[in-house]
Enzyme design. Structure first.
Site, PDB file in Angstrom:
ATOM      1  N   ASP A  23     -29.208  16.695 -22.509  1.00 58.51           N
ATOM      2  CA  ASP A  23     -28.103  16.536 -23.320  1.00 58.51           C
ATOM      3  C   ASP A  23     -28.331  15.038 -23.969  1.00 58.51           C
ATOM      4  O   ASP A  23     -28.165  13.843 -23.231  1.00 58.51           O
ATOM      5  CB  ASP A  23     -26.576  16.113 -22.298  1.00 58.51           C
ATOM      6  CG  ASP A  23     -25.970  17.448 -21.923  1.00 58.51           C
ATOM      7  OD1 ASP A  23     -25.731  18.407 -22.897  1.00 58.51           O
ATOM      8  OD2 ASP A  23     -25.845  17.569 -20.906  1.00 58.51           O
ATOM      9  N   ASP A  79     -21.485  25.754 -22.056  1.00 56.79           N
ATOM     10  CA  ASP A  79     -21.548  24.595 -21.545  1.00 56.79           C
ATOM     11  C   ASP A  79     -20.313  23.799 -21.171  1.00 56.79           C
ATOM     12  O   ASP A  79     -19.526  23.435 -22.260  1.00 56.79           O
ATOM     13  CB  ASP A  79     -22.537  23.708 -22.454  1.00 56.79           C
ATOM     14  CG  ASP A  79     -22.866  22.439 -22.195  1.00 56.79           C
ATOM     15  OD1 ASP A  79     -22.412  21.937 -20.980  1.00 56.79           O
ATOM     16  OD2 ASP A  79     -23.507  21.757 -22.630  1.00 56.79           O
TER      17      ASP A  79
HETATM   18  C1  DX5 Z   1     -21.101  17.762 -21.804  1.00 56.85           C
HETATM   19  C2  DX5 Z   1     -22.505  18.210 -21.705  1.00 56.85           C
HETATM   20  C3  DX5 Z   1     -22.720  18.964 -20.626  1.00 56.85           C
HETATM   21  C4  DX5 Z   1     -22.444  18.473 -19.138  1.00 56.85           C
HETATM   22  C5  DX5 Z   1     -21.872  19.581 -18.471  1.00 56.85           C
HETATM   23  O1  DX5 Z   1     -21.024  17.032 -23.264  1.00 56.85           O
HETATM   24  O2  DX5 Z   1     -23.035  18.774 -22.920  1.00 56.85           O
HETATM   25  O3  DX5 Z   1     -24.100  19.638 -20.583  1.00 56.85           O
HETATM   26  O4  DX5 Z   1     -23.584  17.804 -18.594  1.00 56.85           O
HETATM   27  O5  DX5 Z   1     -21.458  19.083 -17.410  1.00 56.85           O
HETATM   28  P1  DX5 Z   1     -20.480  19.800 -16.519  1.00 56.85           P
HETATM   29  O6  DX5 Z   1     -21.234  20.989 -16.048  1.00 56.85           O
HETATM   30  O7  DX5 Z   1     -20.230  18.642 -15.348  1.00 56.85           O
HETATM   31  O8  DX5 Z   1     -19.133  19.960 -17.305  1.00 56.85           O
HETATM   32 ZN    ZN Z   2     -24.867  20.279 -23.110  1.00 55.44          ZN
END
Ligand code: DX5
Ligand code: ZN
Length: 220
Positions: A32, A173
């Site tokens: 990310d 996601d």
């Molecule tokens: C949020 C990111 C995600 C994040 C997801 O903006 O794009 O990839 O790491 O994390 P979780 O699974 O904890 O929601």
């Molecule tokens: Zn992400």
């Protein structure tokens, strides 16, 4: 495919994680990239990903760019990443983006488009013929550990209709965990980005096993 998001992991321990993930059957890792502008958080740039590439040649690097004007530097991310996904809402110069995507594809890399919870899937229709992956955000991008927004699940069907018989991966996601995983799977999501919930499990193969069990009809 389970795509752990390293956002929820200790960055200083990352170089040792790939062997552990490979041993657990993980094939994709999600990165990310946040610019503190498109989203209110800041993570890392392409050098960080380039440096980590040295520690695995097997794992698919799936990079999610949460940055403004991705057309200006998408190509920099294509050196070490196998897939580079940009946000539809962040594109300013469509023509430039299309040119850069062509360069990226000539390097054998894949291109993804992501949509925020409030963006309708039909908006990305203009890119559907050049896209290899559609990432449906199920939280507002910027932070891990949020709760999945249920109406985002309805978008999977819309994306399926948009893609028709094209070879496009549907990824989701944000907020995916063991309690909602089956629902997300049933809707037709193919690649699951999991951050906080993934690293909460001591066993990195937990979600791969869950997916296998579901596919084998264990929960039906
Ligand atoms: C949020 C990111 C995600 C994040 C997801 O903006 O794009 O990839 O790491 O994390 P979780 O699974 O904890 O929601
Ligand atoms: Zn992400």
């Amino acid at each position: 495919m389970i795509c752990p998001s390293i956002l929820s992991y200790d960055f200083t321990l990352l170089k040792d994680i790939f062997v552990k993930l490979e041993n657990a059957g993980i094939e994709v890792v999600h990165f990310d990239v946040m610019d503190n502008h498109f989203v209110p958080n800041l993570t890392f740039g392409y050098k960080f990903i380039d440096d980590l590439r040295k520690y695995t040649s097997k794992i698919i690097f799936d990079t999610h760019l949460m940055i403004d004007k991705p057309e200006d530097n998408i190509i920099l991310y294509s050196n070490s990443s196998d897939i580079v996904t940009v946000h539809f809402e962040a594109i300013k110069d469509r023509k430039k983006l299309i040119k850069e995507v062509e360069k990226l594809k000539n390097k054998g890399k894949k291109f993804g488009i992501s949509i925020k919870p409030k963006t309708k899937p039909k908006k990305i229709k203009e890119y559907i013929d050049i896209v290899d992956l559609v990432l449906i955000m199920s939280v507002e991008p910027g932070f891990g550990g949020q709760e999945l927004i249920p109406y985002c699940l309805d978008k999977v069907e819309e994306v399926k209709l948009l893609r028709g018989n094209r070879n496009i991966i549907i990824q989701m996601d944000g907020g995916i965990n063991k309690n909602n995983f089956y629902d997300v799977y049933k809707r037709g999501v193919e690649w699951f980005v999991i951050g906080s919930a993934f690293f909460k499990e001591d066993d990195f193969s937990f979600y791969n096993r869950l997916l296998k069990d579901i596919k084998n009809g264990k929960y039906i």
